[in-house]
Design a protein around this motif. Structure first.
Motif, PDB file in Angstrom:
ATOM      1  N   ARG A  10       0.967  -1.126  -0.028  1.00  0.00           N
ATOM      2  CA  ARG A  10      -0.005  -0.209  -0.044  1.00  0.00           C
ATOM      3  C   ARG A  10       0.823   1.187   0.110  1.00  0.00           C
ATOM      4  O   ARG A  10       2.195   1.107   0.398  1.00  0.00           O
ATOM      5  CB  ARG A  10      -0.832   0.099   1.319  1.00  0.00           C
ATOM      6  CG  ARG A  10      -0.323   0.141   2.663  1.00  0.00           C
ATOM      7  CD  ARG A  10      -1.102   0.500   4.042  1.00  0.00           C
ATOM      8  NE  ARG A  10      -0.453   0.358   5.097  1.00  0.00           N
ATOM      9  CZ  ARG A  10       0.408   1.269   5.383  1.00  0.00           C
ATOM     10  NH1 ARG A  10       1.197   2.212   4.701  1.00  0.00           N
ATOM     11  NH2 ARG A  10       1.251   0.857   6.861  1.00  0.00           N
ATOM     12  N   ALA A  11       0.401   2.364  -0.018  1.00  0.00           N
ATOM     13  CA  ALA A  11       1.006   3.789  -0.173  1.00  0.00           C
ATOM     14  C   ALA A  11       1.647   3.788   1.258  1.00  0.00           C
ATOM     15  O   ALA A  11       0.601   3.615   2.331  1.00  0.00           O
ATOM     16  CB  ALA A  11      -0.014   4.769  -0.631  1.00  0.00           C
ATOM     17  N   LYS A  12       2.741   4.364   1.566  1.00  0.00           N
ATOM     18  CA  LYS A  12       3.295   4.844   2.545  1.00  0.00           C
ATOM     19  C   LYS A  12       2.329   5.731   3.303  1.00  0.00           C
ATOM     20  O   LYS A  12       1.949   6.741   2.556  1.00  0.00           O
ATOM     21  CB  LYS A  12       4.750   5.360   2.707  1.00  0.00           C
ATOM     22  CG  LYS A  12       5.578   4.141   2.361  1.00  0.00           C
ATOM     23  CD  LYS A  12       6.945   4.671   2.185  1.00  0.00           C
ATOM     24  CE  LYS A  12       8.119   3.725   1.613  1.00  0.00           C
ATOM     25  NZ  LYS A  12       9.403   4.503   1.396  1.00  0.00           N
ATOM     26  N   ARG A  13       2.145   5.826   4.586  1.00  0.00           N
ATOM     27  CA  ARG A  13       1.471   6.841   5.428  1.00  0.00           C
ATOM     28  C   ARG A  13       2.507   7.648   6.478  1.00  0.00           C
ATOM     29  O   ARG A  13       3.391   7.193   6.777  1.00  0.00           O
ATOM     30  CB  ARG A  13       0.236   6.155   6.095  1.00  0.00           C
ATOM     31  CG  ARG A  13      -0.563   5.486   5.562  1.00  0.00           C
ATOM     32  CD  ARG A  13      -1.655   4.698   6.114  1.00  0.00           C
ATOM     33  NE  ARG A  13      -2.563   3.744   5.484  1.00  0.00           N
ATOM     34  CZ  ARG A  13      -2.839   2.680   6.136  1.00  0.00           C
ATOM     35  NH1 ARG A  13      -2.367   2.001   7.392  1.00  0.00           N
ATOM     36  NH2 ARG A  13      -3.389   1.559   5.461  1.00  0.00           N
ATOM     37  N   HIS A  53       7.945   9.691  -0.206  1.00  0.00           N
ATOM     38  CA  HIS A  53       6.985   9.144  -1.002  1.00  0.00           C
ATOM     39  C   HIS A  53       7.091   8.998  -2.481  1.00  0.00           C
ATOM     40  O   HIS A  53       6.257   9.650  -3.393  1.00  0.00           O
ATOM     41  CB  HIS A  53       5.447  10.039  -0.751  1.00  0.00           C
ATOM     42  CG  HIS A  53       5.026   9.580   0.767  1.00  0.00           C
ATOM     43  ND1 HIS A  53       4.608   8.495   1.269  1.00  0.00           N
ATOM     44  CD2 HIS A  53       5.035  10.685   1.705  1.00  0.00           C
ATOM     45  CE1 HIS A  53       4.185   8.968   2.651  1.00  0.00           C
ATOM     46  NE2 HIS A  53       4.411  10.066   2.816  1.00  0.00           N
ATOM     47  N   ARG A  55       7.271   7.925  -6.303  1.00  0.00           N
ATOM     48  CA  ARG A  55       6.585   7.022  -7.031  1.00  0.00           C
ATOM     49  C   ARG A  55       7.068   5.644  -7.198  1.00  0.00           C
ATOM     50  O   ARG A  55       8.477   5.315  -7.181  1.00  0.00           O
ATOM     51  CB  ARG A  55       6.470   7.601  -8.728  1.00  0.00           C
ATOM     52  CG  ARG A  55       5.823   6.807  -9.483  1.00  0.00           C
ATOM     53  CD  ARG A  55       5.740   7.508 -10.744  1.00  0.00           C
ATOM     54  NE  ARG A  55       5.381   6.635 -11.684  1.00  0.00           N
ATOM     55  CZ  ARG A  55       6.040   6.562 -12.855  1.00  0.00           C
ATOM     56  NH1 ARG A  55       7.247   7.204 -13.011  1.00  0.00           N
ATOM     57  NH2 ARG A  55       5.855   5.467 -13.812  1.00  0.00           N
ATOM     58  N   PHE A  58       6.155   1.462  -1.834  1.00  0.00           N
ATOM     59  CA  PHE A  58       5.314   0.824  -1.045  1.00  0.00           C
ATOM     60  C   PHE A  58       5.700   0.555   0.171  1.00  0.00           C
ATOM     61  O   PHE A  58       6.720  -0.073   0.719  1.00  0.00           O
ATOM     62  CB  PHE A  58       4.611  -0.383  -1.926  1.00  0.00           C
ATOM     63  CG  PHE A  58       4.262  -0.192  -3.321  1.00  0.00           C
ATOM     64  CD1 PHE A  58       2.958   0.264  -3.527  1.00  0.00           C
ATOM     65  CD2 PHE A  58       5.215  -0.478  -4.135  1.00  0.00           C
ATOM     66  CE1 PHE A  58       2.482   0.467  -4.773  1.00  0.00           C
ATOM     67  CE2 PHE A  58       4.646  -0.378  -5.652  1.00  0.00           C
ATOM     68  CZ  PHE A  58       3.559   0.342  -5.834  1.00  0.00           C
TER      69      PHE A  58
END
Length: 85
Positions: A10-13, A53, A55, A58
């Motif tokens: 998933r995308a990093k938070r 973040h 491109r 993950f």
């Protein structure tokens, strides 16, 4: 988000930053991740890397949400349809 039988990408938070930064500052983890001689990173350098973040990067987590690390695609060549993971 990509999900398999054991983990999800998933995308990093923002909330991932502190734990990932702590791992990046650990010399043994850096040695294994970078494949060579690790260089110590300050906490600020590690936090900056996490928050970038980029491109193709993950977070890797278990299906119940426990963060395991991160991964990414680098040296992407659309022409050759290849990349480094």
């Amino acid at each position: 988000m990509y999900e398999g039988k054991l983990v999800r990408l998933r995308a990093k938070r923002e909330e991932d930053a502190a734990l990932l930064a702590r791992w990046f500052c650990d010399l043994e983890t850096a040695r294994l991740a970078d494949g060579g001689a690790p260089f110590p990173k300050s906490r600020d350098e590690a936090m900056e890397r996490v928050k970038a973040h980029e491109r193709g990067e993950f977070a890797v987590e278990t299906l119940d949400g426990r963060l395991l690390g991160d991964c990414g695609c680098y040296d992407v060549s659309e022409r050759n349809r290849s990349c480094q993971v």
